[in-house]
Design a protein around this motif. Structure first.
Motif, short mmCIF file in Angstrom:
data_model
loop_
_atom_site.label_atom_id
_atom_site.label_comp_id
_atom_site.label_asym_id
_atom_site.label_seq_id
_atom_site.Cartn_x
_atom_site.Cartn_y
_atom_site.Cartn_z
N ASP A 136 -27.57 6.86 -15.50
CA ASP A 136 -27.91 7.38 -14.16
C ASP A 136 -27.42 6.44 -13.04
N LEU A 137 -26.30 5.75 -13.31
CA LEU A 137 -25.66 4.95 -12.27
C LEU A 137 -24.61 5.81 -11.58
N ILE A 138 -24.16 5.36 -10.42
CA ILE A 138 -23.28 6.20 -9.60
C ILE A 138 -21.94 5.50 -9.36
N PRO A 139 -20.90 5.83 -10.11
CA PRO A 139 -19.58 5.27 -9.83
C PRO A 139 -19.07 5.78 -8.47
N PHE A 140 -18.54 4.86 -7.65
CA PHE A 140 -17.99 5.33 -6.37
C PHE A 140 -16.63 4.73 -6.06
N ALA A 141 -16.21 3.68 -6.81
CA ALA A 141 -14.91 3.07 -6.50
C ALA A 141 -14.32 2.44 -7.75
N ILE A 142 -13.00 2.55 -7.85
CA ILE A 142 -12.22 1.81 -8.85
C ILE A 142 -11.27 0.91 -8.08
N ILE A 143 -11.25 -0.37 -8.48
CA ILE A 143 -10.33 -1.33 -7.85
C ILE A 143 -9.23 -1.65 -8.85
N ALA A 144 -8.01 -1.27 -8.50
CA ALA A 144 -6.85 -1.63 -9.32
C ALA A 144 -6.23 -2.90 -8.75
N THR A 145 -5.71 -3.74 -9.61
CA THR A 145 -5.07 -4.97 -9.16
C THR A 145 -3.57 -4.89 -9.44
N ALA A 146 -2.78 -5.07 -8.40
CA ALA A 146 -1.32 -5.09 -8.54
C ALA A 146 -0.86 -6.53 -8.33
N GLY A 147 -1.07 -7.32 -9.38
CA GLY A 147 -0.75 -8.74 -9.34
C GLY A 147 -2.01 -9.59 -9.41
N THR A 148 -2.52 -9.81 -10.65
CA THR A 148 -3.70 -10.65 -10.80
C THR A 148 -3.34 -12.09 -10.48
N THR A 149 -4.32 -12.85 -10.05
CA THR A 149 -4.07 -14.21 -9.58
C THR A 149 -3.47 -15.09 -10.66
N ASP A 150 -4.01 -15.02 -11.87
CA ASP A 150 -3.52 -15.89 -12.94
C ASP A 150 -2.21 -15.39 -13.55
N PHE A 151 -2.17 -14.11 -13.92
CA PHE A 151 -1.05 -13.61 -14.72
C PHE A 151 -0.06 -12.76 -13.94
N GLY A 152 -0.41 -12.37 -12.72
CA GLY A 152 0.47 -11.47 -11.99
C GLY A 152 0.54 -10.09 -12.61
N SER A 153 -0.46 -9.74 -13.40
CA SER A 153 -0.44 -8.45 -14.11
C SER A 153 -0.74 -7.30 -13.16
N ILE A 154 -0.15 -6.16 -13.45
CA ILE A 154 -0.30 -4.98 -12.61
C ILE A 154 -0.99 -3.89 -13.44
N ASP A 155 -2.15 -3.47 -12.98
CA ASP A 155 -2.90 -2.43 -13.69
C ASP A 155 -2.11 -1.12 -13.67
N PRO A 156 -2.35 -0.23 -14.64
CA PRO A 156 -1.62 1.06 -14.73
C PRO A 156 -2.05 2.01 -13.61
N LEU A 157 -1.32 2.00 -12.51
CA LEU A 157 -1.77 2.66 -11.28
C LEU A 157 -1.80 4.18 -11.43
N ASN A 158 -0.80 4.76 -12.05
CA ASN A 158 -0.80 6.22 -12.21
C ASN A 158 -2.00 6.69 -13.03
N GLU A 159 -2.26 6.00 -14.12
CA GLU A 159 -3.38 6.39 -14.98
C GLU A 159 -4.71 6.18 -14.28
N LEU A 160 -4.83 5.10 -13.52
CA LEU A 160 -6.07 4.85 -12.78
C LEU A 160 -6.28 5.91 -11.70
N ALA A 161 -5.20 6.35 -11.08
CA ALA A 161 -5.32 7.40 -10.07
C ALA A 161 -5.85 8.68 -10.69
N ARG A 162 -5.40 8.98 -11.90
CA ARG A 162 -5.89 10.19 -12.58
C ARG A 162 -7.38 10.06 -12.92
N VAL A 163 -7.79 8.87 -13.37
CA VAL A 163 -9.21 8.67 -13.68
C VAL A 163 -10.05 8.76 -12.40
N ALA A 164 -9.58 8.15 -11.32
CA ALA A 164 -10.30 8.20 -10.05
C ALA A 164 -10.45 9.64 -9.58
N ASP A 165 -9.39 10.43 -9.75
CA ASP A 165 -9.45 11.84 -9.36
C ASP A 165 -10.42 12.61 -10.24
#
Length: 514
Positions: free
Chosen positions: A259-288
Motif C-alpha cells: 500500500d505504498l505509492i510510487p510516484f517517481a523513477i530516477i534514471a541515471t545517465a552517468g553514475t558518479t563512480d562508473f559512468g553507467s547509463i541506466d536503460p532509458l527506453n525501458e525505464l520510460a516504458r515502466v514509468a508509463d
C-alpha cells in the motif's frame, strides 16, 4: 534631517572621490583601477599555473591554516591594503595550494578544467553582475538564457512544449525534478495543492525508485521535500552497474502490495563512480506503465548528446518528464553551471509565485519574462553566457571531439590496467570513468592488505603532488578511480601514474614483509 544638513551631506558625497576607486564606473580613473586589478589577478594565476608542475603541493590542512594566518592575521584589517598586495598574498597562500584542476594529472572527480573562453566570459558575468530573477535586472541576459534553453530543448527533447532554466548544478536540478514530480503527482492523484496546503497524510507512503548507484542527492532531495530518506527505494544494478529492470518491476510490485505509492523513477545517465547509463527506453516504458514521473539525472552524461559517436547511449532521454544536465563537467565550464529541463513547461506553474516588487502578475500578462517563475533561486548568476561563449568559440565539432577523446582515453586506460597482472578492473568504461585497484597475485586473498595498500597509494600520490585520483568502495573493498575529463591528458601520463602506483605498492609490500 533638515534642508541645510541634507545639502551638506549631499555636498560631502559629491566631493568624496575616495569610494570611486573601489568600483568600475564611467570614468577613466575608476576603469584604470578595474583593469589594473583584473590584470593583477590574471598575473597571479598565470604565474602559479606555469610554475606549479603538480596538481597539488601536498601541504597539510594545518600548514595551509598557518600560512593564511601569517599572511592575513585579521579578516578585516583596520586600514585596507593595496589590491596588488592582497592578490599577491592570496596567490601565495590560497591559489598556490589549491587543487590545480587544469593539471593533466588531476583525475579524481567530476571536476573539469575550465575553458579559456568560459573564463573570459566569467569576467563579463561578474562585472556586469546581472541577476536572472527579473527582466529589469537582466534584460539582454534573459534573452541569452532563453536562447540557450531553446537550444537545450531542441538538443534533448525536440519538443516545443519543453522548457528549462539554468541552475547551480545537479543538486539543485535533481531537487527541482523531484519537487515537481511530487507536486504534479499529488495534484493529479489527490487534487491536492501542495503550494497552498503543504503535504497531505498520503505523503508518508510516497516512494521514489532509483538505481543503487544513483547520486546521493536523490536521498537528500527526498528529506528536503518532507518525504524522508525512507521514501527512496534503491534498485539493484546488473553487471554493467545499470539499474535492473526486472528488479525495478519487483520493487514496484512489492510497494503496491504494501500500500505504498510510487510516484517517481530516477534514471541515471552517468553514475558518479562508473559512468553507467541506466536503460532509458525501458525505464520510460515502466514509468508509463505505472503512470509515474521519469526524471533523468544526466549531470555527467548529458554532454554525450553532442557526440555522433556516443549520443546513442542516451537514446530514450527525450521521454523523460525532466532532465538534469551539468555544464561544469563534460562541457568544461567553471563552477557553477547547470540546467534543469522540463518536457512540459506547464509544470513550472507548481513553482510560480508573484511578488509585487519583483514579478507582479501584470508583467506576465504583458509578456515580460521574469525567469524567477521557473526557479527555486531568486538571485541567480548569468551562467548561460559562459556556455554560450564557449559554444560559439569551439563549435559543436570540437566539443564532440573532446568528449570522444576522453572516452577513447578511458577505454585505452582500462585496456592497460586489464593487461597488467598487478591490477584488477571491475567494469568497462561507458563514459570516461575507470574503476580499478592494485591487486598483486601474492596478496589477493588478503582483503585488509589490499584495502590499506590502495588507500596508501592514493594518499602518497596526493601528498607528493604526483597525481590526484579518487577512492571509492565496491562491496566493502577499496578501489581507485580515474575520472578522465581532461582532453589534454595523454596515455603516456596514465602509464607514468600506473608505474608510480606499482612502485608504491611494491614498496609497501616489501616493508610489510620485513
Amino acid at each position: 534631517m533638515g534642508l541645510t544638513q541634507l545639502e551638506e551631506f549631499k555636498t560631502t558625497l559629491i566631493n568624496n572621490d575616495h569610494f570611486k576607486r573601489f568600483f568600475p564606473q564611467q570614468d577613466i580613473e575608476s576603469m584604470s583601477e578595474y583593469n589594473a586589478a583584473i590584470q593583477t589577478a590574471k598575473d597571479v594565476f598565470s604565474q602559479i599555473v606555469t610554475s606549479q608542475p603538480h596538481p597539488y603541493t601536498g601541504l597539510s590542512q594545518a600548514s595551509i591554516e598557518q600560512g593564511l594566518e601569517l599572511a592575513f592575521p585579521d579578516v578585516v584589517p583596520e586600514r585596507g591594503l593595496s589590491i596588488d598586495k592582497v592578490m599577491e598574498k592570496i596567490g601565495e597562500t590560497v591559489i598556490a595550494h589549491s587543487i590545480q584542476v587544469t593539471n593533466l594529472r588531476c583525475l579524481a572527480h567530476l571536476h573539469c578544467p575550465p575553458l579559456t573562453s568560459a573564463l573570459a566570459a566569467e569576467v563579463l558575468i561578474s562585472a556586469s553582475n546581472q541577476s536572472m530573477d527579473s527582466w529589469d535586472q537582466s534584460t539582454s541576459a534573459t534573452v541569452v538564457e532563453e536562447k540557450m534553453v531553446k537550444w537545450l530543448r531542441d538538443l534533448f527533447y525536440e519538443d516545443k512544449t519543453a522548457n528549462g532554466v539554468f541552475t547551480s548544478g545537479g543538486t539543485q536540478s535533481n531537487l527541482m525534478g523531484l519537487l515537481l514530480a511530487r507536486d504534479h503527482f499529488l495534484h493529479k492523484k489527490f487534487h491536492w495543492d501542495t503550494q497552498q496546503n503543504g503535504l497531505p497524510k498520503e505523503a508518508g507512503r510516497m516512494r521514489i525508485f532509483c538505481s543503487a548507484d544513483a547520486h546521493f542527492t536523490v536521498r537528500q532531495s527526498a528529506f528536503l521535500l518532507g518525504l524522508g530518506e525512507q521514501a527512496v527505494i534503491p534498485v539493484e544494478t546488473n553487471q554493467h552497474h545499470r539499474m535492473s529492470i526486472d528488479k525495478l518491476k519487483e520493487k514496484l510490485h512489492q510497494a503496491e502490495k504494501e500500500d505504498l505509492i510510487p510516484f517517481a523513477i530516477i534514471a541515471t545517465a552517468g553514475t558518479t563512480d562508473f559512468g553507467s547509463i541506466d536503460p532509458l527506453n525501458e525505464l520510460a516504458r515502466v514509468a508509463d506503465q505505472y503512470n509515474v514521473w521519469l526524471h533523468v539525472d544526466a549531470a555527467y552524461g548529458g554532454a554525450l548528446m553532442l557526440s555522433e559517436q556516443h549520443s546513442h547511449k542516451l537514446e530514450g532521454i527525450k521521454q523523460a518528464d525532466s532532465i538534469t544536465v551539468d555544464f561544469h563537467k563534460l562541457f568544461y565550464q567553471p563552477i557553477s553551471c547547470g540546467a534543469f529541463l522540463l518536457k512540459d513547461e506547464e509544470h513550472f506553474n507548481y513553482l510560480k509565485l508573484h511578488a509585487d516588487y519583483l514579478n507582479p502578475e501584470e508583467d506576465e500578462d504583458e509578456g515580460i519574462p521574469n525567469l524567477v517563475t521557473k526557479s527555486i533561486q531568486t538571485t541567480r548568476r548569468f551562467d548561460a553566457l559562459k556556455l554560450f561563449a564557449s559554444l560559439q568559440v569551439l563549435g559543436k565539432d570540437t566539443f564532440a571531439q573532446m568528449v570522444d577523446y576522453t572516452i577513447d582515453l578511458a577505454q585505452h586506460t582500462a585496456a592497460l590496467l586489464e593487461e597488467d597482472s598487478n591490477f584488477e578492473i571491475i567494469h568497462q568504461p561507458e563514459i570516461n570513468a575507470v574503476v580499478y585497484r592494485y591487486f598483486p597475485k601474492e596478496h589477493r586473498e588478503d582483503p585488509v592488505w589490499l584495502n590499506d595498500t590502495n588507500a596508501f597509494i592514493r594518499s602518497k600520490l596526493f601528498e607528493a603532488g604526483a597525481a590526484v585520483i579518487a577512492k571509492t568502495r565496491v562491496n566493502k573493498s577499496i578501489y581507485l578511480k580515474f575520472t578522465l575529463l581532461n582532453p589534454l591528458t595523454t596515455i603516456e601520463d596514465i602509464k607514468e601514474i600506473i608505474n608510480q602506483m606499482k612502485q608504491l605498492g611494491e614498496e609497501r609490500g616489501r616493508h610489510n614483509d620485513r
